[in-house]
Design a protein around this motif. Structure first.
Motif, PDB file in Angstrom:
ATOM      1  N   CYS A 169     -10.836 -37.256 -22.146  1.00 42.22           N
ATOM      2  CA  CYS A 169     -10.324 -38.502 -22.709  1.00 42.22           C
ATOM      3  C   CYS A 169     -11.030 -39.673 -22.023  1.00 42.22           C
ATOM      4  CB  CYS A 169      -8.821 -38.629 -22.490  1.00 42.22           C
ATOM      5  SG  CYS A 169      -7.805 -37.399 -23.321  1.00 42.22           S
ATOM      6  N   PHE A 170     -11.642 -40.543 -22.800  1.00 38.48           N
ATOM      7  CA  PHE A 170     -12.276 -41.735 -22.238  1.00 38.48           C
ATOM      8  C   PHE A 170     -11.550 -42.948 -22.802  1.00 38.48           C
ATOM      9  CE2 PHE A 170     -15.141 -45.017 -21.108  1.00 38.48           C
ATOM     10  CZ  PHE A 170     -15.851 -44.559 -20.013  1.00 38.48           C
ATOM     11  N   ILE A 171     -10.833 -43.670 -21.935  1.00 39.58           N
ATOM     12  CA  ILE A 171     -10.015 -44.804 -22.357  1.00 39.58           C
ATOM     13  C   ILE A 171     -10.762 -46.077 -21.973  1.00 39.58           C
ATOM     14  CG2 ILE A 171      -7.756 -45.893 -22.205  1.00 39.58           C
ATOM     15  CD1 ILE A 171      -6.612 -43.171 -21.401  1.00 39.58           C
ATOM     16  N   THR A 172     -11.423 -46.689 -22.932  1.00 40.05           N
ATOM     17  CA  THR A 172     -12.320 -47.809 -22.655  1.00 40.05           C
ATOM     18  C   THR A 172     -11.550 -49.111 -22.462  1.00 40.05           C
ATOM     19  OG1 THR A 172     -12.689 -48.700 -24.874  1.00 40.05           O
ATOM     20  CG2 THR A 172     -13.866 -46.679 -24.308  1.00 40.05           C
ATOM     21  N   ASP A 173     -12.264 -50.117 -21.948  1.00 40.67           N
ATOM     22  CA  ASP A 173     -11.648 -51.430 -21.777  1.00 40.67           C
ATOM     23  C   ASP A 173     -11.484 -52.158 -23.111  1.00 40.67           C
ATOM     24  OD1 ASP A 173     -14.321 -51.871 -22.245  1.00 40.67           O
ATOM     25  OD2 ASP A 173     -14.666 -53.114 -20.483  1.00 40.67           O
ATOM     26  N   LYS A 174     -11.948 -51.560 -24.196  1.00 40.80           N
ATOM     27  CA  LYS A 174     -11.779 -52.136 -25.536  1.00 40.80           C
ATOM     28  C   LYS A 174     -10.556 -51.578 -26.248  1.00 40.80           C
ATOM     29  CE  LYS A 174     -16.754 -52.907 -26.199  1.00 40.80           C
ATOM     30  NZ  LYS A 174     -17.173 -52.433 -24.868  1.00 40.80           N
TER      31      LYS A 174
ATOM     32  N   ILE B  56     -10.875 -43.833 -17.216  1.00 43.38           N
ATOM     33  CA  ILE B  56     -10.232 -45.084 -17.629  1.00 43.38           C
ATOM     34  C   ILE B  56     -10.973 -46.284 -17.052  1.00 43.38           C
ATOM     35  CG2 ILE B  56      -8.081 -46.378 -17.716  1.00 43.38           C
ATOM     36  CD1 ILE B  56      -6.583 -43.785 -17.185  1.00 43.38           C
ATOM     37  N   GLU B  57     -11.354 -47.186 -17.941  1.00 41.65           N
ATOM     38  CA  GLU B  57     -11.954 -48.448 -17.518  1.00 41.65           C
ATOM     39  C   GLU B  57     -10.853 -49.485 -17.325  1.00 41.65           C
ATOM     40  OE1 GLU B  57     -16.355 -48.762 -19.418  1.00 41.65           O
ATOM     41  OE2 GLU B  57     -14.727 -48.943 -20.876  1.00 41.65           O
ATOM     42  N   GLU B  58     -10.740 -49.998 -16.125  1.00 39.61           N
ATOM     43  CA  GLU B  58      -9.849 -51.105 -15.795  1.00 39.61           C
ATOM     44  C   GLU B  58      -8.425 -50.919 -16.344  1.00 39.61           C
ATOM     45  OE1 GLU B  58     -11.657 -55.056 -16.051  1.00 39.61           O
ATOM     46  OE2 GLU B  58     -13.541 -54.054 -16.551  1.00 39.61           O
TER      47      GLU B  58
ATOM     48  N   SER C  24      -7.048 -34.506 -14.253  1.00 43.11           N
ATOM     49  CA  SER C  24      -7.827 -35.329 -13.324  1.00 43.11           C
ATOM     50  C   SER C  24      -7.977 -36.735 -13.885  1.00 43.11           C
ATOM     51  CB  SER C  24      -9.207 -34.711 -13.069  1.00 43.11           C
ATOM     52  OG  SER C  24     -10.084 -34.992 -14.149  1.00 43.11           O
ATOM     53  N   PHE C  25      -8.186 -37.700 -12.987  1.00 44.23           N
ATOM     54  CA  PHE C  25      -8.416 -39.088 -13.372  1.00 44.23           C
ATOM     55  C   PHE C  25      -9.679 -39.591 -12.679  1.00 44.23           C
ATOM     56  CE2 PHE C  25      -3.924 -38.760 -14.252  1.00 44.23           C
ATOM     57  CZ  PHE C  25      -3.688 -39.643 -15.308  1.00 44.23           C
TER      58      PHE C  25
END
Length: 377
Positions: A125-130, A269-271, A302-303
């Motif tokens: 899972c990639f949770i972007t700042d957008k 996770i970004e920011e 994992s994070f």
């Protein structure tokens, strides 16, 4: 299985080596220094390893020609990192005994996984700042073409999550999130809570920026850390791949997906702190650590996080201290965490191992300098 990565001469990164990626890994540093680049590379190579594991599963099940192929340059292009490749780029990723590497001269090399024990089922899972665009996207209020792979996957993960998480209490914002699948898209995702005028209920896309940012993150973490069905999803992937390649008749699965011991959900996770009040930031951190510690599941989590928040890093020290003193509240062993500063393309480990804490001074220095000048005036 032990996991490591080396990144050399890729985008803003000169040379970074992490010999043992911890379950909760945080990257700090100035804007544009390469924090997001590092977690994108980690996410990409975990995704390649996931496909290598699926390919190994098929090979051990009598499928000699795998339908899972690799095109590294296409992956880099889709991830918005095409301009980051250099003639001297080198990336080496290890998961257990499997080595995956890339260099312009040799291309992508994906090591074999010869036994069932080396296979790991992975969800990335990639949770972007957008992520703040998700409420508008899913309410039908915005229509855009998404070229970036990470953002496309985020939209898919969010839609899959809200399908399973119909209600969630976000104590760190004092709100409730609810989903009504039968409602029109514009009113499908709702936020309720209390303010000075009493109880309120509004559409998610009309909520504050902090709420619009943190709700998608929280719902995705909630679903994939507690409710994800690896067996169902990966069986579907295998059947689909074999059906498309006309190999289903040759498949001889002597080991069921459910019998494979290694399974992991990886959040990048970004920011996470975007638009959040400091108190809410540390409460969100505790929510993520609780998700990491959750033990009523048959997989690990994992994070990997990129942040500018001094509150998150300082609170990690509190979590480690709670663990050592066996006090109440959310806690995590120091050995399961890592904090790295990225500076001038290199990695600086902020762990003060002999004290069991992380050096947070670099995030406090700007505030200290303000107070110093203020006091001098």
């Amino acid at each position: 299985m032990k996991e490591s990565i080396i990144i050399r001469n890729f985008g803003p990164v000169n040379e970074i080596e992490i010999s043992d990626i911890k379950p909760f890994t945080v990257f700090v540093g100035k804007s544009g220094i390469g924090k997001s680049t590092v977690i994108k590379v980690i996410a990409l190579f975990r995704w390649i390893f996931k496909r290598a594991s699926l390919r190994a599963y098929l090979k051990l099940s009598n499928i000699t020609v795998s339908p899972f192929k690799f095109d590294f340059r296409e992956y880099i292009k889709n991830g918005g990192m095409e301009g980051y490749l250099k003639r001297s780029t080198e990336i080496i990723y290890r998961m257990g005994d499997c080595v995956i590497s890339y260099s312009p001269a040799s291309g992508l090399s994906v090591g074999t996984i010869p036994s069932w024990e080396g296979i790991s089922l992975e969800k990335i899972c990639f949770i972007t700042d957008k992520r703040n665009i998700l409420p508008d996207l899913t309410s039908g209020g915005t229509t855009i073409s998404i070229a970036n792979f990470y953002l496309r996957e985020l939209v898919k993960d969010y839609l899959d999550s809200v399908e399973k998480v119909n209600h969630m209490q976000l104590s760190y914002l004092d709100i409730d999130f609810s989903v009504n699948p039968s409602a029109p898209k514009a009113r499908r995702y709702m936020i309720s809570g209390h303010d000075a005028d009493g109880e309120y209920r509004i559409k998610l896309q009309d909520a504050s920026s902090g709420t619009q940012t943190v709700v998608p993150l929280s719902v995705i973490v909630e679903y994939y850390s507690r409710r994800y069905d690896f067996v169902k999803v990966f069986n579907q992937s295998i059947v689909k791949a074999l059906g498309e390649s006309d190999n289903l008749a040759h498949f001889n699965g002597s080991r069921n997906i459910g019998d494979l011991p290694n399974r992991r959900v990886n959040f990048h996770i970004e920011e996470p702190e975007l638009s959040l009040y400091p108190e809410s930031q540390v409460q969100l951190l505790e929510f993520m650590i609780d998700a990491l510690n959750y033990n009523e599941r048959d997989y690990t989590v994992s994070f990997a996080i990129a942040t500018h928040s001094p509150y998150l890093i300082n609170h990690m020290n509190l979590l480690a201290k709670r663990y050592l003193t066996d006090s109440g509240g959310t806690k995590l062993a120091f050995e399961r965490m890592a904090v790295y500063e990225i500076i001038d393309g290199y990695l600086n480990d902020l762990a003060v191992t002999e004290r069991g804490i992380f050096d947070t001074s670099l995030l406090s220095e700007p505030i200290d300098s303000i107070y110093t000048e203020f006091n001098s005036l």
